[in-house]
Design a protein around this motif. Structure first.
Motif, mmCIF file in Angstrom:
data_model
loop_
_atom_site.group_PDB
_atom_site.id
_atom_site.type_symbol
_atom_site.label_atom_id
_atom_site.label_comp_id
_atom_site.label_asym_id
_atom_site.label_seq_id
_atom_site.Cartn_x
_atom_site.Cartn_y
_atom_site.Cartn_z
ATOM 1 N N CYS A 43 0.828 -1.205 0.000
ATOM 2 C CA CYS A 43 0.000 0.000 0.000
ATOM 3 C C CYS A 43 0.866 1.259 0.000
ATOM 4 C CB CYS A 43 -0.923 0.009 1.214
ATOM 5 S SG CYS A 43 -2.319 -1.121 1.114
ATOM 6 N N LEU A 44 1.869 1.281 0.856
ATOM 7 C CA LEU A 44 2.713 2.468 0.979
ATOM 8 C C LEU A 44 3.510 2.744 -0.288
ATOM 9 C CD1 LEU A 44 4.011 2.039 4.644
ATOM 10 C CD2 LEU A 44 2.316 3.681 3.823
ATOM 11 N N SER A 45 3.941 1.691 -0.974
ATOM 12 C CA SER A 45 4.835 1.878 -2.120
ATOM 13 C C SER A 45 4.126 1.896 -3.470
ATOM 14 C CB SER A 45 5.902 0.771 -2.138
ATOM 15 O OG SER A 45 5.301 -0.508 -2.314
ATOM 16 N N GLU A 46 2.924 1.310 -3.567
ATOM 17 C CA GLU A 46 2.321 1.119 -4.881
ATOM 18 C C GLU A 46 1.029 1.899 -5.118
ATOM 19 O OE1 GLU A 46 2.031 -2.972 -6.077
ATOM 20 O OE2 GLU A 46 3.891 -3.533 -5.029
ATOM 21 N N LEU A 47 0.364 2.368 -4.068
ATOM 22 C CA LEU A 47 -0.862 3.131 -4.292
ATOM 23 C C LEU A 47 -0.526 4.569 -4.669
ATOM 24 C CD1 LEU A 47 -3.246 1.858 -1.456
ATOM 25 C CD2 LEU A 47 -2.966 1.018 -3.808
ATOM 26 N N SER A 48 -1.430 5.202 -5.405
ATOM 27 C CA SER A 48 -1.199 6.568 -5.898
ATOM 28 C C SER A 48 -1.688 7.583 -4.880
ATOM 29 C CB SER A 48 -1.928 6.762 -7.237
ATOM 30 O OG SER A 48 -1.415 5.890 -8.223
ATOM 31 N N TRP A 49 -0.848 7.878 -3.896
ATOM 32 C CA TRP A 49 -1.234 8.745 -2.788
ATOM 33 C C TRP A 49 -1.171 10.223 -3.185
ATOM 34 C CZ3 TRP A 49 -3.454 6.178 0.925
ATOM 35 C CH2 TRP A 49 -3.035 4.880 1.239
ATOM 36 N N GLU A 50 -2.117 11.003 -2.658
ATOM 37 C CA GLU A 50 -2.064 12.454 -2.801
ATOM 38 C C GLU A 50 -2.705 13.070 -1.557
ATOM 39 O OE1 GLU A 50 -6.189 13.174 -5.311
ATOM 40 O OE2 GLU A 50 -4.276 13.200 -6.364
ATOM 41 N N TYR A 70 -9.890 3.996 -5.285
ATOM 42 C CA TYR A 70 -9.940 2.913 -6.266
ATOM 43 C C TYR A 70 -11.354 2.353 -6.348
ATOM 44 C CZ TYR A 70 -4.877 3.063 -6.298
ATOM 45 O OH TYR A 70 -3.579 3.489 -6.436
ATOM 46 N N ALA A 71 -11.704 1.793 -7.523
ATOM 47 C CA ALA A 71 -13.047 1.254 -7.707
ATOM 48 C C ALA A 71 -13.055 0.265 -8.863
ATOM 49 C CB ALA A 71 -14.037 2.393 -7.975
ATOM 50 N N ASP A 72 -14.238 -0.345 -9.077
ATOM 51 C CA ASP A 72 -14.392 -1.290 -10.180
ATOM 52 C C ASP A 72 -14.233 -0.612 -11.530
ATOM 53 O OD1 ASP A 72 -14.897 -3.303 -8.376
ATOM 54 O OD2 ASP A 72 -17.059 -3.335 -8.675
ATOM 55 N N GLN A 73 -14.511 0.682 -11.569
ATOM 56 C CA GLN A 73 -14.384 1.449 -12.804
ATOM 57 C C GLN A 73 -13.989 2.883 -12.454
ATOM 58 O OE1 GLN A 73 -18.565 2.390 -14.372
ATOM 59 N NE2 GLN A 73 -18.931 0.523 -13.186
ATOM 60 N N PRO A 74 -13.448 3.643 -13.411
ATOM 61 C CA PRO A 74 -12.951 4.997 -13.126
ATOM 62 C C PRO A 74 -14.079 6.009 -12.972
ATOM 63 C CG PRO A 74 -12.637 4.471 -15.431
ATOM 64 C CD PRO A 74 -13.128 3.213 -14.786
ATOM 65 N N VAL A 75 -14.711 6.006 -11.797
ATOM 66 C CA VAL A 75 -15.840 6.894 -11.525
ATOM 67 C C VAL A 75 -15.398 8.045 -10.627
ATOM 68 C CG1 VAL A 75 -17.540 5.068 -11.794
ATOM 69 C CG2 VAL A 75 -16.518 5.484 -9.546
#
Length: 217
Positions: A43-50, A70-75
């Motif tokens: 989670c710390l290294s691979e998620l797109s944190w902002e 994150y979600a099943d689709q880009p909503v």
């Protein structure tokens, strides 16, 4: 409060943490320490944190806390007056989602991820009742990393204390969320209760909270 306090004594059945007007269940640790450590590192290294952003009284606030969506689709998803765009699940996060779903018997289609780098980062009293979420839906929060206190307060009478261990009537409750543990909130909880992650000056390892949700797509 001890882990066994969260179960009925006769058959180890999970019981509701909230005395009225909602449902919250603490499942304790649902993954072993080694697996939880691996998930935390990913989670710390691979998620797109902002840094999270919110509009309060017409002013944009940028928080120390970071999020990833994150979600099943880009909503899109809107809360605190700010709209976020979800990314599609990475494989390891989908795997975590499936673990949580098996544990609680629910299905989730999105996840708001939060990272708290130190104990001085937290969340003030709020509820997760945005219009993009299914009404009375389920939220499954998996905690990874440093143990933190988590509190509930009833919207109407939250200053009257509630002792979970002795099952006294009241309208606030707190517990400590362990590394690899799962907390479920469901029913009318978001309508009637606020929750918070209090700040602390104690030296605490970074914590990731994966809050799996049911959105209206």
């Amino acid at each position: 409060m001890t882990y066994t306090d969260l179960f009925e004594n006769d058959d180890m059945k999970l019981i509701n943490l909230l005395p009225q007007d909602g449902e919250a269940y603490y499942h304790g640790k649902i993954v072993d320490t080694a697996t939880a450590d691996m998930y935390l590192a990913k989670c710390l290294s691979e998620l797109s944190w902002e840094h999270d952003r919110a509009f309060i009284y017409g002013k944009e606030i940028v928080t120390k806390r970071k999020i990833a969506w994150y979600a099943d689709q880009p909503v899109s998803y809107t809360y605190s007056g700010y709209t976020k765009m979800a990314l599609v699940w990475p494989n390891f996060l989908r795997e975590i989602k499936q673990r949580v779903e098996r544990e609680c018997g629910e299905v989730f289609n999105s996840c708001l991820c939060n990272v708290y780098s130190t104990g001085e980062e937290g969340m003030s009293w709020h509820s997760d009742a945005e219009k993009d979420l299914i009404e009375n839906g389920v939220i499954g929060a998996l905690s990874l990393g440093g143990e933190r206190k988590f509190s509930f307060k009833h919207r109407q009478t939250g200053e009257r204390k509630f002792s979970f261990k002795h099952r006294q009537t009241g309208e606030s409750v707190s517990l400590v969320l362990a590394h690899g543990s799962l907390l479920i909130m469901k029913g009318a909880t978001q309508k009637n209760w606020l929750h918070s992650l209090p700040k602390t000056k104690r030296d605490i390892e970074p914590r990731v909270s994966l809050t799996f949700r049911q959105m209206r797509f």
